[in-house]
Structure formats: structure tokens, C-alpha cells
Scaffold this active site. Structure first.
Site, PDB file in Angstrom:
ATOM      1  N   GLU A  64       0.814  -1.216   0.000  1.00 32.75           N
ATOM      2  CA  GLU A  64       0.000   0.000   0.000  1.00 32.75           C
ATOM      3  C   GLU A  64       0.855   1.276   0.000  1.00 32.75           C
ATOM      4  O   GLU A  64       0.780   2.105   0.923  1.00 32.75           O
ATOM      5  CB  GLU A  64      -0.956  -0.020   1.198  1.00 32.75           C
ATOM      6  CG  GLU A  64      -1.939  -1.177   1.107  1.00 32.75           C
ATOM      7  CD  GLU A  64      -2.966  -1.237   2.227  1.00 32.75           C
ATOM      8  OE1 GLU A  64      -2.850  -0.445   3.188  1.00 32.75           O
ATOM      9  OE2 GLU A  64      -3.874  -2.073   2.149  1.00 32.75           O
ATOM     10  N   GLU A 117      -4.792  -8.482  -1.037  1.00 37.58           N
ATOM     11  CA  GLU A 117      -5.664  -8.445   0.131  1.00 37.58           C
ATOM     12  C   GLU A 117      -7.083  -8.208  -0.370  1.00 37.58           C
ATOM     13  O   GLU A 117      -7.306  -7.385  -1.258  1.00 37.58           O
ATOM     14  CB  GLU A 117      -5.291  -7.313   1.097  1.00 37.58           C
ATOM     15  CG  GLU A 117      -3.935  -7.426   1.754  1.00 37.58           C
ATOM     16  CD  GLU A 117      -3.660  -6.260   2.700  1.00 37.58           C
ATOM     17  OE1 GLU A 117      -4.626  -5.529   3.059  1.00 37.58           O
ATOM     18  OE2 GLU A 117      -2.494  -6.068   3.069  1.00 37.58           O
TER      19      GLU A 117
END
Length: 577
Positions: A192, A309
Site C-alpha cells: 500500500e 488483500e
């Protein structure tokens, strides 16, 4: 990434034109723009991964995250409440059908001083041990740089050389440590990625990804052809970020490179806010659009994709934040879209799904839906709850089925097949339960679930349908404080879906004042055992002193109940309205 470390990424609510903070895993997305309306670049040339690479990525499906473990920012892998990893845990996950495991790793607390930033030998040895166990179990394994992304990598615009040197030092040591590991070990450059204001984010991420690629490939051994995983900015599936990453991958000219994004659903649905408590057409389109963009930008051009994810953001607080049937519909469609778009997926699990001590699923029904979605579609319905008012006569009730390409195979009570005609009728997708059947199912009509039916389809898992007896809930007056105000509630068999909060002039009260609908669990939550609805300190922290607030509680039966609260300093008074 745990809920307690919610990032400051923003979700642009296009319809409202307002910036709204997202959850920990959420990347910024234009939530209300349908996929077909987002322009896609036609300038990125085909990449075409070798067949063995595409096959390797396909063989990773399905995947699972060992979350809140090596990515914990405390002293060791147990500092966020999970037990130490054991061979038995990994074998237990393998037995559930998972073929790959992502092991997020936060390195900050294990690094020495500049210039070499040596990784603590014991921490690295422990990671190597767990990776070896997973590889020996037959897993494909992915390791990365995880929470470092927001701890210090995000300062790169103001401290470019220091950040890059530290980043390079970590990957130099990881590459050396795993140089000769199985080719089933993958490296992911950074989790991220995000940057503070002041820099060219796309250029900074391209620099990190390119540096990572150069270090790993230059370390020799098995790393010369190891599969490398590169993220988009924020691991978002917005088209602009997909195009940026596609450009980086093309420039690298390496066919052993994989793209990754994360997906936690349409944000209002994912956390139950802004009236998004149903998996409705807007939430479905958000999911469909994500897969379409990922497929068109990468998969169709021969670049494999891993959704590193996925889940729902509300799960970081409680898996009950999203109503059971609505969450099952989300996971059913997600699994189907992953299959048809040839995308590998890795379930985010920070301990809330698989019990790492008992080696069982905390929600077997949810796991059953997820597992089934790896292979086929399952039929669903517009709801898994059928409410019948105790105070009203029992009449026939109709629910809408969503066969999802399957066929209707029967309605069951336990193992007993119910009779078509006398117990139910079916017309197209309309399933009608007769009054005669409902009277039998409701029994003495005490409140709550009186019977549970099973709608069976020709494929996939059955759809559970609870038949409930209820009356409109009753809320009574109370006095308390802003720390945790409890409204005495006779739920009368009903279940709470959402809550709105407004001032007398119609403006919105409480946190997220761009919407009347407040965030479930963060600002309010039902406690059915205690018989109360709790309003949290987070809610009152953003309520104007001495200004009466009208709360409307909306229940899954369709009932709505009004209540009034007033905060005066730290004191709160409430009364039914």
C-alpha cells in the site's frame, strides 16, 4: 493492516463532492463512477508473461494472509495478539484449500543504523524458518515490506535519499537471505505505497519499484528469475494508478513481474456507513468495475494479477458490522469475478477469520461461501431474513431468489424437503412461502428466529433463510455520559441495520457529517444480550453541546424508531420520540 492503524487515505465521494476518510485497507477510489465510464489507456503494449509464469500465478489461487503477525510493529510476531506461527497452523491453512500464503513483514523495528541498516539476525532467522515451513508444505509464499510504507517510506518527498537508501538496504539483505530459496517464493516490493504531500507520487513509486527490481535481479541465484510483485499507488484499482503501473512494468521489460492491487469493496458498504448496509447495485458495480479494469489493463495484456488483500473493512472491528446475508453475497460475486477474470486472490485475515489456536473458522458459513466461490457459483436471495410481525396475522410471504446461473433444487427444513404447492410456490425467481407453512415454522411466535430453512440450488452452497417473529423495538429514556451511552432497548426479535443522526434544522450530527447515516460499530452498536444500543464516545465527540439530536434506528424488518439525545458537557440524556 489492522483497524487500529487506520490510514489517512481519502475516498472521493463523487456524488457529494466531499472528501471522506477511508478505512485501513481502503485505497482512494471514485466510488460512484461506473467502470465503463472510466477511460482506459490504449497505449500500453502487450506484455505476455511466459506460460509457466501465468500457470504459477494461477496455481497460487486461492491465497491467505498471515496478517497482524510479522507485520506487527511491536517487538515480535505476537505483539498484536496472535500466537506464534507453528507448522501446525500452516498445515491447518493448507488443509482448508489455500495454495499460497502472503506473509506481510514490517521491518522498521528490526533495523540497525545507517548506512547499512542491518536487519536483526534473530528476526530474519525467524522469518526464514516460517517461510521454509510454508514452502515445505507446498505453499507459494509472498513476503514484502509492509507497514514501513506509512511509517517512513511516505516521507520520501522530503527525505528522498535517506528513504531510498534504507529501502534499498532492506531489499539487498532480503534478496541475499532468500537468494537460493524455492521459486515458489515471491517478493512484493512494498505494501500500500503512499507518500506525503510535496512529491510526484507516480514517479516516486516507479523509482521504488524499479530499484527493487534492479536489486533483486542483480543479487543472482534464484533471484534472477524469481516472480516479483509490484503494487499500484495505494494498491488502488483506479484506472490512473493501473496505467501508471502498467507503464512501469512495460519499461522493465521483465516477463516475470506480477501486478497487485487490494480490494475491500465499495467503501460505504464495506464499513456500513452512508446507508450502504446492503450489497446493492452500487456496491456490486464497484466490484464489477474493479475486476473489469484490472482484467483489461493487465490480464488481457498478459500481465498476471494478484489481489494481495481482499475482504470488508468493517471486519477489522467486527465481522458483524455487515449483515450476514449481505456479506455472503459480496464474497459469492467476488469469487466468481476472480475466476472469470483469471485473477489470483489472497484473503486478508488478521485473526478474525481462522482461529489460529483451534484451527477452525470463526464463521464456518462465511468460509463455506468463500471456498465454494473458488469453484462455482451459488444461488442467493434478496435477504437471509424473513420477518413476520407477531402482532399481525400470518400471511404468505415472497422472497426474490438470485440463482446466479444455477437452478432451483428445493426448499428444505433441516433434511426434510418441503412440498411444492402446499408449502411453497415458485414463479420465476419469486419464492412464496404459504401461510400454512409459516404458521408451522413460527411455532408459538415467541420473538427471534423460530425456524431456519435452506434454499438449495443445483450448484454451490445452499442459501440459509431465517424465519423470525418480531414486533417493533421499544427504546426507553436514559441518562448517562459521553464515554458510552446505553439506550435501553427491547429488540423484540428485530435486528438493527443502521442509524441516522440529525439536528433540528436537518443538518447531520456526529462524525462523518457529510451523511446522516452513521458508521456501524464506530458510532453505535446493538448489544442484544444486554438489551441496549450503545452510542460511543466517538459519536459524542462530534456532537454540538446542548443541541438536541434526533436519532432514527432502522431495523432489518423495515421498522424505524426515533429517539432523541442531548449532550450537555459529558452528560447525555435520551428519550423516545
Amino acid at each position: 493492516m489492522p483497524g487500529r492503524l487506520r490510514s489517512l487515505l481519502a475516498l472521493l465521494m463523487v456524488g457529494a463532492g466531499l472528501a471522506v476518510p477511508t478505512g485501513a485497507h481502503a485505497a482512494p477510489r471514485s466510488a460512484t463512477v461506473p467502470a465503463h465510464a472510466v477511460p482506459r489507456s490504449a497505449t500500453v503494449p502487450a506484455h505476455t508473461a511466459p506460460p509457466d509464469v501465468a500457470a504459477a500465478v494461477a496455481a497460487m489461487q486461492p491465497g491467505w494472509n498471515l496478517g497482524n503477525t510479522f507485520d506487527a510493529t511491536g517487538a515480535d510476531e505476537t505483539s498484536w495478539g496472535n500466537p506464534r506461527v507453528t507448522p501446525e497452523l500452516l498445515a491447518g491453512i493448507r488443509a482448508q484449500g489455500f495454495r499460497s500464503i502472503r506473509i506481510p513483514v514490517t521491518w522498521s523495528q528490526h533495523l540497525g543504523a545507517a548506512p547499512g541498516h542491518p536487519i536483526d539476525a534473530a528476526a530474519l532467522a525467524r522469518l526464514r524458518e516460517v517461510v521454509a515451513w510454508a514452502l515445505d508444505d507446498g505453499f507459494h509464499v509472498m513476503i514484502n515490506i509492509h507497514h514501513d510504507s506509512w511509517q517512513w517510506i511516505n516521507t520520501m518527498p522530503a527525505d528522498h535519499d535517506t528513504v531510498l537508501a534504507r529501502y534499498n538496504a532492506i531489499w539487498t539483505q532480503i534478496a541475499a537471505a532468500f537468494r537460493d530459496a524455492s521459486p515458489r517464493l515471491l517478493f512484493e516490493s512494498v505494501n500500500e505505497p503512499q507518500f506525503a504531500a510535496g512529491g510526484d507520487d507516480a514517479a516516486l513509486l516507479a523509482e521504488l519499484n524499479t530499484s527493487f527490481h534492479s536489486i533483486v535481479r542483480g543479487s543472482g541465484g534464484g533471484n534472477t528469475e524469481r516472480l516479483l510483485v509490484l503494487p499500484t499507488l495505494h494498491t488502488s484499482a483506479d484506472q490512473v494508478y493501473l496505467d501508471q503501473l502498467a507503464g512501469t512494468i512495460t519499461a522493465l521489460g521483465d516477463r516475470n513481474v506480477i501486478a497487485t492491487v487490494h480490494y475491500y469493496g465499495y467503501w460505504p458498504f464495506s464499513v456500513n456507513i452512508a446507508g450502504g448496509y446492503r450489497f446493492d447495485a452500487t456496491a456490486q458495480q464497484d466490484l464489477l468495475g474493479m475486476f473489469q479494469r484490472v482484467h483489461d489493463t493487465f490480464v488481457a495484456r498478459g500481465i498476471p494479477v494478484v489481489v494481495g488483500e481482499y475482504g470488508l473493512l468493517g471486519f477489522d472491528r467486527s465481522t458483524g458490522t455487515i449483515e450476514q446475508g449481505e456479506k455472503l453475497k459480496f464474497f459469492e460475486l467476488f469469487g466468481h469475478q476472480a475466476r472469470v477474470n483469471r485473477v489470483t486472490t489472497m484473503l486478508w485475515d488478521n485473526g478474525q477469520h481462522f482461529d489460529r489456536t483451534g484451527l477452525t473458522w470463526r464463521d464456518p458459513e462465511l468460509y463455506g461461501q468463500i471456498r465454494s466461490s473458488w469453484r462455482t457459483r451459488s444461488g442467493t436471495a434478496d435477504s437471509d431474513l424473513l420477518f413476520t410481525a407477531r402482532s399481525a396475522p400470518v400471511t404468505a410471504r415472497t422472497i426474490t431468489l438470485n440463482p446466479n446461473g444455477t437452478g432451483f433444487a428445493g426448499l428444505y427444513l433441516g433434511r426434510a424437503a418441503l412440498r411444492r404447492g402446499s408449502d411453497y410456490t415458485l414463479s420465476g425467481d419469486q419464492l412464496t412461502l404459504t401461510a400454512k407453512l409459516l404458521r408451522r415454522l413460527l411455532k408459538d411466535r415467541t420473538y427471534g428466529v423460530r425456524s431456519t430453512l435452506s434454499v438449495r440450488f443445483t450448484r454451490g452452497v445452499p442459501w440459509r433463510l431465517d424465519v423470525l417473529s418480531y414486533d417493533t423495538p421499544v427504546l426507553t429514556a436514559a441518562t448517562g455520559d459521553t464515554g458510552s451511552f446505553a439506550i435501553p432497548t427491547a429488540f423484540n426479535g428485530d435486528r438493527l441495520a443502521t442509524m441516522t443522526a440529525t439536528y433540528a434544522d436537518g443538518s447531520y450530527a456526529g462524525p462523518q457529517n457529510w451523511t446522516a447515516y452513521k458508521e456501524y460499530d464506530r458510532t453505535f452498536a446493538p448489544d442484544y444480550t444486554a438489551g441496549v444500543i450503545r452510542l460511543t464516545s466517538d459519536f459524542f465527540a462530534e456532537v454540538t453541546d446542548a443541541a438536541p439530536v434526533t436519532l432514527t434506528f432502522i431495523f432489518w424488518s423495515g421498522a424505524s424508531v426515533t429517539y432523541h439525545v442531548t449532550r450537555t458537557g459529558t452528560t447525555v440524556t435520551g428519550a423516545a420520540g
